[in-house]
Design a protein around this motif. Structure first.
Motif, PDB file in Angstrom:
ATOM      1  N   ARG A   1      -0.801  -6.362 109.825  1.00  0.00           N
ATOM      2  CA  ARG A   1      -0.318  -7.578 109.836  1.00  0.00           C
ATOM      3  C   ARG A   1      -0.891  -8.431 110.642  1.00  0.00           C
ATOM      4  NH1 ARG A   1       4.902  -6.677 110.547  1.00  0.00           N
ATOM      5  NH2 ARG A   1       4.981  -7.237 112.556  1.00  0.00           N
ATOM      6  N   GLU A   2      -1.417  -9.518 110.436  1.00  0.00           N
ATOM      7  CA  GLU A   2      -2.077 -10.434 111.356  1.00  0.00           C
ATOM      8  C   GLU A   2      -1.009 -11.162 112.434  1.00  0.00           C
ATOM      9  OE1 GLU A   2      -5.042 -13.022 110.050  1.00  0.00           O
ATOM     10  OE2 GLU A   2      -6.273 -11.376 109.157  1.00  0.00           O
ATOM     11  N   ILE A   3      -1.105 -11.283 113.667  1.00  0.00           N
ATOM     12  CA  ILE A   3      -0.309 -11.811 114.655  1.00  0.00           C
ATOM     13  C   ILE A   3      -1.005 -12.512 115.632  1.00  0.00           C
ATOM     14  CG2 ILE A   3       1.645 -10.125 114.272  1.00  0.00           C
ATOM     15  CD1 ILE A   3       1.030  -8.938 117.017  1.00  0.00           C
ATOM     16  N   PRO A   4      -0.519 -13.759 115.994  1.00  0.00           N
ATOM     17  CA  PRO A   4      -1.160 -14.606 116.911  1.00  0.00           C
ATOM     18  C   PRO A   4      -1.430 -14.073 118.592  1.00  0.00           C
ATOM     19  CG  PRO A   4       0.859 -15.642 116.758  1.00  0.00           C
ATOM     20  CD  PRO A   4       0.814 -14.619 115.814  1.00  0.00           C
ATOM     21  N   ILE A   5      -2.433 -14.547 119.060  1.00  0.00           N
ATOM     22  CA  ILE A   5      -2.498 -14.402 120.461  1.00  0.00           C
ATOM     23  C   ILE A   5      -1.962 -15.850 121.046  1.00  0.00           C
ATOM     24  CG2 ILE A   5      -4.040 -14.105 122.558  1.00  0.00           C
ATOM     25  CD1 ILE A   5      -5.908 -12.639 120.679  1.00  0.00           C
ATOM     26  N   ILE A   6      -0.891 -15.611 121.923  1.00  0.00           N
ATOM     27  CA  ILE A   6      -0.477 -16.750 122.412  1.00  0.00           C
ATOM     28  C   ILE A   6      -0.662 -16.906 123.995  1.00  0.00           C
ATOM     29  CG2 ILE A   6       1.282 -16.885 120.695  1.00  0.00           C
ATOM     30  CD1 ILE A   6       3.612 -15.914 122.530  1.00  0.00           C
ATOM     31  N   THR A   7      -0.547 -18.169 124.578  1.00  0.00           N
ATOM     32  CA  THR A   7      -0.393 -17.844 126.195  1.00  0.00           C
ATOM     33  C   THR A   7       0.950 -18.036 126.522  1.00  0.00           C
ATOM     34  OG1 THR A   7      -0.898 -20.594 125.962  1.00  0.00           O
ATOM     35  CG2 THR A   7      -2.700 -18.825 126.361  1.00  0.00           C
ATOM     36  N   ASP A   8       1.478 -17.339 127.611  1.00  0.00           N
ATOM     37  CA  ASP A   8       2.713 -17.645 128.044  1.00  0.00           C
ATOM     38  C   ASP A   8       3.024 -16.754 129.340  1.00  0.00           C
ATOM     39  OD1 ASP A   8       5.842 -18.037 126.386  1.00  0.00           O
ATOM     40  OD2 ASP A   8       5.901 -16.756 127.947  1.00  0.00           O
TER      41      ASP A   8
END
Length: 755
Positions: free
Chosen positions: A257-264
């Protein structure tokens, strides 16, 4: 002529008899005082033991200290109410009954809710009174006519009223949040019900392929089975290693499943690889990050920590079996790139020992800050004082960092939440009584929410609900606020803080009887909404080597075994004599043996006194009902003046010690006086006068001894109630003017009587 005492002191022969007598005579029952009563009031609420409970040494210490303080106030002329009851103990009781059913080959869910609850009530009727029966045997001077159970109908009515009012005030809400979940019980539990242990674990490093590149992002986790519910990878915006990957996606291994790279800021560059997996449904920090980035919340486990349909090929596996399979598959597919030893702090359910699973679920919460602000102020302003004082700091720190309270539990035994869901429009209706139809669409198909309330919700209301709230009652006007709470540190936040929050909120504007208030010295206080004026936190009872008692260590001391061998009075005296505030008690049976010898010394001294009364006859010692100290004592000789003065100083010392909850000082001062000054010195000094040929001299000396003995027994009575009752009753031939020494005046200190 007084009753003759048996030659040998046998506590077992007298204790049951007097315990039964006190209950039969209703000596400690307190009728509601009428208006105009001006005597001071003392009220104390017994921390309600669980209905599943059996007496242990912590209970024995707690109840000994409460009984000493209660008997002392009663003898000082206070209207004294000690209120007893038991708690329904939601999780503990349900677990007990389920285990019983298991032995019969039955299961709760197969029985259905209604029949299961009926079975719990049966269990309660048969076994639920065990710990109160033990209290009766120990002579606890509570008002048994006012005994309550937290599931009584009047208390259940009050619980519903509190819930609905808080909901109407916007302080109760329902929402999806990460909670501590016990898979064994299948319910949410509070932070306070989780015990943390340091264990040796593993840290696994897993690499996630970056979509559209040949790169990977590596993350570390101690719970690889939860990756099946990952919905993002987080990196820190300031971490230059990953700047080029902002906005890209990774392919979640095993699930494709594709999941995003987020900045946190959840990701800290200095920790591990600087990248972290985000699993909003299985970690509280990830949950908050998920809300910030509007991420999906994928729960991959069911209520018993088995993988659910969202876990794909791993559905149906227990979480730890799933962990093995996930690690095996990651290794086989080349995604597992590292494994190392790692120290973990794991949370376990304090009742069953199951490892807690952080889990996203729909629960009911109280917005706690508005309640906590007032409860904090009550301690800061001195409306409530906590002894020892260092616990005030601990309490305030906790109140300053408090989180919303999850009050729902997925159980069948307890106060069911008064909320109903409409089958048609899904509207949730919170009401005092079951609604006939939906307030939104008018539909008639309504189903009550299955959850029950956290046990501490109902017990937090006890200082006022046991006195008749939500009605305004005379009992509230007289007995609320209660005077004192004596309890253990471990429930300072579970129970004490919640009572303060609820009391301050629901009893604001409470009207106290002005005559009672004045007599009790409460007129200078800010208001009367607080549930109690003072909290005394008692110590832990440890074994003789100062180790904490536990079944695992095998060092648990059963107080009933100790009582069987040494007597209740000696056991109580041991605990009192070692109970210095802020210091744990290293319980040692050799001390108890020593205090049994003390009781024996008193017994033999009483027999010596009776022998002389019988021999001399016509000894006039005054009436017990009018004697507050040594009023009838005649100071004829130097030794009379000495003991008279000394007794007054001892009475002062005991008063000051008990006022400050320095039980050890009170007990040791009485011990030194009774054994040392009275028995070893005064008795010896007056023997020549007792044997004088001048009968007037002899009778005066004997009357003085009787007066002194009577006053000394009253001084000792709160600590050693049984032997003092036996001897005191014998002094008046079993027919004293008062029914019990417990109702006789406590010795008072008089400055002018100190020589």
């Amino acid at each position: 002529m007084p009753h003759e005492l048996s030659k040998a002191y046998e506590p077992g022969a007298i204790e049951t008899r007097w315990a039964d007598y006190w209950i039969k005579e209703k000596l400690f029952s307190v009728p509601t005082p009428p208006p105009g009563e001006t005597r001071p009031v003392f009220t104390l609420l017994l921390p309600p033991p669980n209905v599943t409970g059996r007496l242990h040494m912590g209970h024995m210490l707690n109840q000994t200290q409460m009984d000493i303080i209660v008997r002392w106030h009663r003898m000082r002329g206070f209207i004294t109410l000690w209120l007893p009851g038991t708690d329904h103990a939601g999780i503990a009781t349900q677990m007990m009954v389920e285990k019983q059913l298991e032995k019969e080959g039955k299961k709760r869910r197969e029985m259905g809710r209604e029949k299961f609850v009926e079975r719990v009530w049966e269990w309660k009727r048969e076994y639920g009174g065990a710990i109160l029966d033990q209290m009766k045997r120990l002579g606890a001077s509570v008002d048994w006519d006012r005994e309550y159970f937290t599931m009584d109908e009047n208390l259940s009515h009050a619980v519903r009223e509190v819930f609905v009012r808080l909901y109407e005030e916007g302080l109760i809400y329902r929402g999806n949040y990460i909670v501590n979940w016990c898979p064994w019980h299948g319910t949410a539990i509070s932070d306070l019900e989780v015990k943390h242990e340091d264990v040796a674990g593993k840290l696994w490093e897993i690499r996630y392929p970056v979509v559209g590149t040949n790169e990977f992002i590596t993350v570390a986790t101690t719970r690889p089975e939860t990756m099946l519910g990952d919905t993002a990878i987080a990196v820190n915006a300031k971490d230059e290693r990953y700047t080029h990957l902002h906005g890209k996606k990774v392919l979640l291994p095993l699930m494709n499943r594709e999941i995003p790279i987020i900045t946190d800021e959840l990701a800290q560059p200095e920790f591990g690889t600087g990248a972290v997996k985000v699993t909003p449904a299985h970690d509280p920090n990830d949950f908050e990050a998920g809300l910030r980035h509007n991420l999906p919340q994928i729960n991959v486990m069911d209520e018993h920590a088995h993988m659910n349909q969202n876990a794909g090929a791993y559905a149906g596996l227990d979480r730890f079996e799933a962990r093995k399979r996930v690690l095996h598959d990651l290794r086989e597919q080349g995604f597992l790139v590292g494994e190392k030893d790692y120290a973990l702090a794991i949370g376990k359910c304090e009742r069953c020992g199951t490892i807690i699973e952080p889990r996203l679920s729909e629960q009911w919460f109280i917005k706690i800050k508005p309640l906590a602000d007032r409860a904090r102020e009550a301690v800061e302003t001195g409306e409530i004082t906590i002894v020892p004082e260092n616990y005030s700091t601990i309490y305030l720190n906790w109140m300053n960092n408090i989180h919303d309270w999850c009050v729902s539990r997925q159980l069948w035994w307890g106060h069911r939440i008064p909320a109903w869901t409409c089958e048609g429009c899904k509207e949730v209706i919170v009401a005092r009584e079951a609604p006939a139809k939906c307030t939104k669409c008018g539909g008639a198909k309504l189903e009550q929410v299955p959850d029950v309330l956290d046990t501490w919700f109902s017990s937090g209301l006890l200082p006022f609900t046991t006195l008749g709230w939500p009605e305004k009652t005379r009992d509230q006007a007289v007995f609320y606020p209660t005077t004192l709470l004596i309890t253990a540190y471990e429930i300072l936040f579970f129970w004490v803080a919640r009572m303060i929050m609820f009391g301050c909120h629901f009893m604001e504007g409470h009207e106290q009887d002005p005559a009672i208030k004045k007599a009790s010295g409460w007129g200078d206080k800010k208001n009367d909404s607080v549930p109690f004026r003072q909290v005394y936190i008692h110590a832990l009872v440890r074994d003789a080597e100062r180790q904490k008692m536990s079944k695992t260590k095998g060092n648990v001391v059963d107080p009933l075994d100790v009582i069987e061998r040494f007597g209740t009075d000696a056991t109580r005296f041991t605990l009192a004599a070692m109970a210095a505030p802020g210091t744990d008690i290293a319980f040692n049976e050799s001390r108890t043996d020593g205090y049994r010898a003390f009781a024996n010394k008193i017994w033999n001294a009483a027999r010596f006194m009776f022998m002389n009364v019988d021999r001399l006859g016509d000894v006039k010692a005054g009436k017990p009902s009018t004697r507050t100290s040594l009023d009838a004592f005649q100071q004829k000789t130097l030794e009379d003046r000495w003991i008279f003065s000394l007794f007054n100083r001892v009475a002062k010392d005991v008063y000051e010690a008990l006022s400050a909850y320095r039980f050890h000082e009170a007990a040791n001062r009485i011990y030194d006086f009774f054994w040392g000054e009275l028995c070893d010195w005064y008795l010896e000094l007056i023997k020549p006068r007792l044997n004088s040929e001048d009968k007037t001299t002899a009778r005066t000396a004997c009357a003085n001894l009787v007066n002194l003995f009577d006053a000394s027994l009253r001084l000792l009575h709160p600590v050693m109630p049984f032997i003092t009752e036996e001897i005191w009753q014998a002094m008046y031939d079993g027919k004293p003017e008062l029914r019990s020494i417990a109702l006789a005046p406590f010795p008072e200190f008089t400055e002018s009587q100190v020589d």
